[in-house]
Design a protein around this motif. Structure first.
Motif, PDB file in Angstrom:
ATOM      1  N   TYR A 195       0.046  -1.790  -5.041  1.00 38.36           N
ATOM      2  CA  TYR A 195      -1.106  -1.269  -5.184  1.00 38.36           C
ATOM      3  C   TYR A 195      -1.234   0.210  -6.203  1.00 38.36           C
ATOM      4  N   GLN A 196      -1.690  -0.101  -7.332  1.00 35.25           N
ATOM      5  CA  GLN A 196      -1.893   1.074  -8.155  1.00 35.25           C
ATOM      6  C   GLN A 196      -3.247   0.977  -8.809  1.00 35.25           C
ATOM      7  N   PRO A 197      -4.026   1.796  -8.438  1.00 31.39           N
ATOM      8  CA  PRO A 197      -5.195   2.193  -8.762  1.00 31.39           C
ATOM      9  C   PRO A 197      -5.517   2.334 -10.387  1.00 31.39           C
ATOM     10  N   ASP A 198      -6.706   1.960 -10.889  1.00 28.64           N
ATOM     11  CA  ASP A 198      -6.788   2.183 -12.568  1.00 28.64           C
ATOM     12  C   ASP A 198      -6.903   3.877 -12.670  1.00 28.64           C
ATOM     13  N   VAL A 199      -7.270   4.686 -11.710  1.00 27.72           N
ATOM     14  CA  VAL A 199      -7.875   6.065 -12.150  1.00 27.72           C
ATOM     15  C   VAL A 199      -6.252   7.050 -12.122  1.00 27.72           C
ATOM     16  N   VAL A 200      -5.248   6.427 -11.596  1.00 20.47           N
ATOM     17  CA  VAL A 200      -3.984   7.452 -11.259  1.00 20.47           C
ATOM     18  C   VAL A 200      -2.969   6.640 -11.103  1.00 20.47           C
ATOM     19  N   ASP A 229      -2.682  12.590  -3.181  1.00 20.41           N
ATOM     20  CA  ASP A 229      -1.630  12.564  -1.962  1.00 20.41           C
ATOM     21  C   ASP A 229      -0.832  11.359  -1.687  1.00 20.41           C
ATOM     22  N   LEU A 230      -1.240  10.206  -2.316  1.00 22.69           N
ATOM     23  CA  LEU A 230      -0.412   9.168  -1.961  1.00 22.69           C
ATOM     24  C   LEU A 230       0.742   9.127  -2.743  1.00 22.69           C
ATOM     25  N   ARG A 231       1.606   8.334  -2.010  1.00 18.83           N
ATOM     26  CA  ARG A 231       3.080   7.969  -2.686  1.00 18.83           C
ATOM     27  C   ARG A 231       3.447   6.690  -2.168  1.00 18.83           C
ATOM     28  N   HIS A 232       4.385   5.986  -3.161  1.00 20.86           N
ATOM     29  CA  HIS A 232       4.904   4.721  -2.768  1.00 20.86           C
ATOM     30  C   HIS A 232       6.442   4.964  -2.212  1.00 20.86           C
ATOM     31  N   GLU A 233       6.730   3.958  -1.226  1.00 21.49           N
ATOM     32  CA  GLU A 233       8.178   4.182  -0.900  1.00 21.49           C
ATOM     33  C   GLU A 233       8.946   3.671  -2.033  1.00 21.49           C
ATOM     34  N   SER A 234      10.174   4.012  -2.388  1.00 21.16           N
ATOM     35  CA  SER A 234      10.949   3.562  -3.338  1.00 21.16           C
ATOM     36  C   SER A 234      11.314   2.036  -3.244  1.00 21.16           C
ATOM     37  N   SER A 235      11.456   1.672  -1.785  1.00 18.95           N
ATOM     38  CA  SER A 235      11.758   0.321  -1.638  1.00 18.95           C
ATOM     39  C   SER A 235      10.781  -0.775  -2.047  1.00 18.95           C
ATOM     40  N   ALA A 236       9.420  -0.030  -2.515  1.00 17.25           N
ATOM     41  CA  ALA A 236       8.342  -0.888  -3.103  1.00 17.25           C
ATOM     42  C   ALA A 236       8.903  -1.577  -4.264  1.00 17.25           C
ATOM     43  N   LEU A 237       9.666  -0.959  -5.110  1.00 19.33           N
ATOM     44  CA  LEU A 237      10.254  -1.588  -6.348  1.00 19.33           C
ATOM     45  C   LEU A 237      11.203  -2.620  -6.063  1.00 19.33           C
ATOM     46  N   ASP A 238      11.890  -2.541  -5.017  1.00 16.26           N
ATOM     47  CA  ASP A 238      12.963  -3.729  -4.869  1.00 16.26           C
ATOM     48  C   ASP A 238      12.027  -4.834  -4.373  1.00 16.26           C
ATOM     49  N   LEU A 275       0.838  -1.276  -0.200  1.00 18.24           N
ATOM     50  CA  LEU A 275      -0.112   0.049  -0.090  1.00 18.24           C
ATOM     51  C   LEU A 275       1.067   1.394  -0.055  1.00 18.24           C
ATOM     52  N   PRO A 276       0.395   2.351  -0.346  1.00 20.57           N
ATOM     53  CA  PRO A 276       1.143   3.637  -0.625  1.00 20.57           C
ATOM     54  C   PRO A 276       1.218   4.172   0.870  1.00 20.57           C
ATOM     55  N   ARG A 277       2.058   5.145   0.971  1.00 22.59           N
ATOM     56  CA  ARG A 277       2.263   5.965   2.210  1.00 22.59           C
ATOM     57  C   ARG A 277       1.039   6.805   2.324  1.00 22.59           C
ATOM     58  N   TYR A 278       0.522   7.142   3.179  1.00 23.39           N
ATOM     59  CA  TYR A 278      -0.521   8.079   3.455  1.00 23.39           C
ATOM     60  C   TYR A 278      -1.769   7.581   3.117  1.00 23.39           C
ATOM     61  N   PHE A 279      -2.011   6.330   3.027  1.00 25.68           N
ATOM     62  CA  PHE A 279      -3.074   5.459   2.567  1.00 25.68           C
ATOM     63  C   PHE A 279      -4.362   5.854   3.714  1.00 25.68           C
ATOM     64  N   TYR A 308       6.391   7.364  -6.931  1.00 23.72           N
ATOM     65  CA  TYR A 308       7.303   6.960  -5.959  1.00 23.72           C
ATOM     66  C   TYR A 308       8.155   7.964  -5.167  1.00 23.72           C
ATOM     67  N   LEU A 309       8.354   7.752  -3.898  1.00 24.93           N
ATOM     68  CA  LEU A 309       9.181   8.743  -3.205  1.00 24.93           C
ATOM     69  C   LEU A 309      10.454   8.453  -2.529  1.00 24.93           C
ATOM     70  N   GLN A 310      11.669   8.779  -2.928  1.00 20.75           N
ATOM     71  CA  GLN A 310      12.942   8.449  -2.735  1.00 20.75           C
ATOM     72  C   GLN A 310      13.255   9.318  -1.519  1.00 20.75           C
ATOM     73  N   GLU A 311      13.468   8.811  -0.494  1.00 22.89           N
ATOM     74  CA  GLU A 311      14.366   9.326   0.698  1.00 22.89           C
ATOM     75  C   GLU A 311      15.533   8.953   0.748  1.00 22.89           C
TER      76      GLU A 311
END
Length: 166
Positions: A65-70, A41-50, A29-33, A74-77
């Motif tokens: 999780y990637q909805p159809d609408v948008v 407002d949703l963002r995925h952690e870059s580690s999700a790809l790994d 799930l994305p951050r801020y879910f 990914y967020l890189q820290e």
């Protein structure tokens, strides 16, 4: 090291509140879910790809999780801490494959052991796992969130807590 277990919102209802299709099975799930005012407002952690890659290599059924609408960006820290994504395991996924969660944590633990190999002290990990359970008698769902913050070699301690949740 800190491990916290708290009640979590109904994931299916939250997705509906955001006008999204509910996540199914085991997914990232994305951050801020839980707090997003809208889907942008949703963002995925870059580690999700790994994790998506290492789960696929281990034949573990997990999706990002990637909805159809948008498309969720990914967020890189850049930090010494490995920030894992929010992992969600539905009651159906855990019923169908009871060892899925333990296997997933084992794969992550192995990955992090290799990632942090050679560092003078254990690398710090932050990871959250959301577990949905359902009782067959009442079909009541409960959702718990486990937040882990500590050294990578202690990640396996989450496994012991999961038995108390189910």
């Amino acid at each position: 090291m800190a491990i916290e277990i708290n009640d979590y919102l109904d994931v299916e209802q939250r997705a509906s509140d955001l006008n999204l299709k509910a996540p199914e099975g085991a997914c990232i799930l994305p951050r801020y879910f839980a707090d997003a005012k809208n889907v942008t407002d949703l963002r995925h952690e870059s580690s999700a790809l790994d994790l998506k890659t290492i789960f696929r290599e281990a034949d573990l059924p997990i999706t990002v999780y990637q909805p159809d609408v948008v498309k969720i960006p990914y967020l890189q820290e850049n930090d010494i801490t490995w920030v894992g994504p929010l992992l969600f395991f539905s009651a159906a996924a855990l019923t169908e494959s009871p060892h899925l969660l333990g296997a997933s944590l084992g794969v992550i633990g192995n990955y992090l052991t290799e990632l942090f190999r050679g560092l003078p002290k254990p690398g710090r990990v932050r990871l959250s796992v959301v577990i949905e359970t359902a009782t067959t008698k009442t079909t009541t769902k409960t959702t718990k969130k486990i937040d882990f913050d500590g050294p990578a070699d202690k990640l396996s301690e989450i496994n012991g807590l999961i038995k108390d949740i189910k």
